[in-house]
Design an enzyme around this catalytic site. Structure first.
Site, short mmCIF file in Angstrom:
data_model
loop_
_atom_site.label_atom_id
_atom_site.label_comp_id
_atom_site.label_asym_id
_atom_site.label_seq_id
_atom_site.Cartn_x
_atom_site.Cartn_y
_atom_site.Cartn_z
CG MET A 192 -9.98 6.65 4.21
SD MET A 192 -8.80 5.38 3.81
CE MET A 192 -8.00 5.75 5.32
CG HIS A 233 -2.04 1.15 0.93
ND1 HIS A 233 -3.27 0.47 0.98
CD2 HIS A 233 -1.53 2.01 1.76
CE1 HIS A 233 -3.78 1.47 0.87
NE2 HIS A 233 -3.85 2.69 1.60
N GLY A 290 -5.36 2.05 11.18
CA GLY A 290 -6.40 1.22 12.73
C GLY A 290 -5.30 -0.47 13.10
CG ASP A 342 -0.88 5.18 2.87
OD1 ASP A 342 -1.90 5.38 2.36
OD2 ASP A 342 -0.69 5.02 3.70
N GLY A 351 -0.89 4.87 12.56
CA GLY A 351 -1.00 4.88 13.55
C GLY A 351 -2.30 5.36 14.72
CG MET A 369 -0.98 11.32 2.27
SD MET A 369 -0.28 11.62 4.19
CE MET A 369 -0.92 10.21 4.81
CG MET A 411 -5.54 10.21 1.32
SD MET A 411 -4.46 8.69 3.12
CE MET A 411 -3.11 8.85 1.56
C1 DX5 Z 1 -3.44 7.27 6.40
C2 DX5 Z 1 -3.23 5.88 5.42
C3 DX5 Z 1 -3.43 4.55 6.08
C4 DX5 Z 1 -2.28 4.10 7.10
C5 DX5 Z 1 -2.55 3.42 7.55
O1 DX5 Z 1 -3.90 7.96 6.26
O2 DX5 Z 1 -4.09 6.14 3.93
O3 DX5 Z 1 -2.02 3.90 4.69
O4 DX5 Z 1 -1.00 4.06 6.57
O5 DX5 Z 1 -1.84 3.34 9.24
P1 DX5 Z 1 -1.67 2.70 10.24
O6 DX5 Z 1 -1.99 0.81 9.98
O7 DX5 Z 1 -0.61 2.97 10.73
O8 DX5 Z 1 -3.25 3.04 10.31
ZN ZN Z 2 -3.86 3.79 3.10
#
Ligand code: DX5
Ligand code: ZN
Length: 214
Positions: A136, A30, A176, A32, A144, A34, A65
């Site tokens: 989400m 995965h 989470g 991410d 975290g 942003m 995102m």
């Molecule tokens: C949050 C991300 C997640 C994040 C999850 O905006 O989209 O993919 O990395 O992290 P954990 O598993 O630590 O919640």
């Molecule tokens: Zn993500």
């Protein structure tokens, strides 16, 4: 069996290759992205994706995102993403539909996500065209955070809708996830679990991935 997608947001970017190898028993990786506008954080983008693509054969699940994703989906698809996921909140409906078409025109899989405050009905008009729907379970922007169990009715509703329509769309949750919350997500009908901090902080990551599968 449920798929596990470790999020490299929780990796050590100074040794990203090693960290990717340490989670290679997982199903997806995965990634991410942003932009500091759609979410209040900035992460990684196209040059990192291109490097990761050269390094691994894992399925790259790219979670955008970013605002107005239609501007960039093609670049992510052409630079190594296997699945390009973006947010229904990030643009007007016609532009979301256009972004889905562009990903598919590149021969890649298209996914659409909802933030915690967005009802799943916003996804339903696009569902037949999607390869993945992402619920989400934290506010996007940071790893975290605490799992939001109250998102499970959204997962259950999407599970029913996907099954009723006979679709092959995968149902993913993100945020989470740990062994305890993974079980809750699997019971609600999730097919793919994203897990960042829980996997990367584990001493034995392969064992943790196996544990998350339940
Ligand atoms: C949050 C991300 C997640 C994040 C999850 O905006 O989209 O993919 O990395 O992290 P954990 O598993 O630590 O919640
Ligand atoms: Zn993500």
């Amino acid at each position: 069996m449920v798929k596990i997608a470790p999020s490299i947001l929780s990796a050590d970017f100074s040794r990203l290759g090693e960290d990717i190898l340490s989670v290679s028993s997982a199903d997806y990786l995965h990634f991410d992205v942003m932009d500091g506008i759609f979410v209040p954080n900035i992460s990684i983008g196209i040059p990192v994706l291109a490097s990761v693509r050269k390094f691994t054969d894992m399925t790259l699940d790219v979670h955008l995102m970013i605002t107005r994703p239609v501007r960039y989906v093609r670049m992510f698809a052409e630079n190594g993403a296997d699945i390009v996921v973006f947010h229904v909140e990030a643009d007007e409906p016609d532009q979301i539909a256009q972004a889905i078409s562009e990903v598919k025109a590149c021969g890649k899989k298209a996914g659409l996500s909802v933030k915690p405050g967005t009802p799943v009905r916003e996804l339903l008009p696009y569902l037949n065209d999607l390869d993945l729907a992402l619920v989400m379970t934290v506010e996007p922007g940071f790893g975290g955070q605490k799992f939001m169990a109250d998102m499970m009715p959204k997962v259950e509703m999407l599970r029913r809708e996907i099954d009723c329509r006979g679709l092959s769309c995968e149902l993913e949750v993100d945020g989470g996830v740990n062994p305890e919350t993974a079980r809750v997500c699997i019971e609600a009908g999730a097919d793919v679990l994203v897990a960042g901090s829980d996997v990367f902080k584990a001493a034995d990551r392969a064992a943790r991935i196996a544990q998350l599968r339940g």
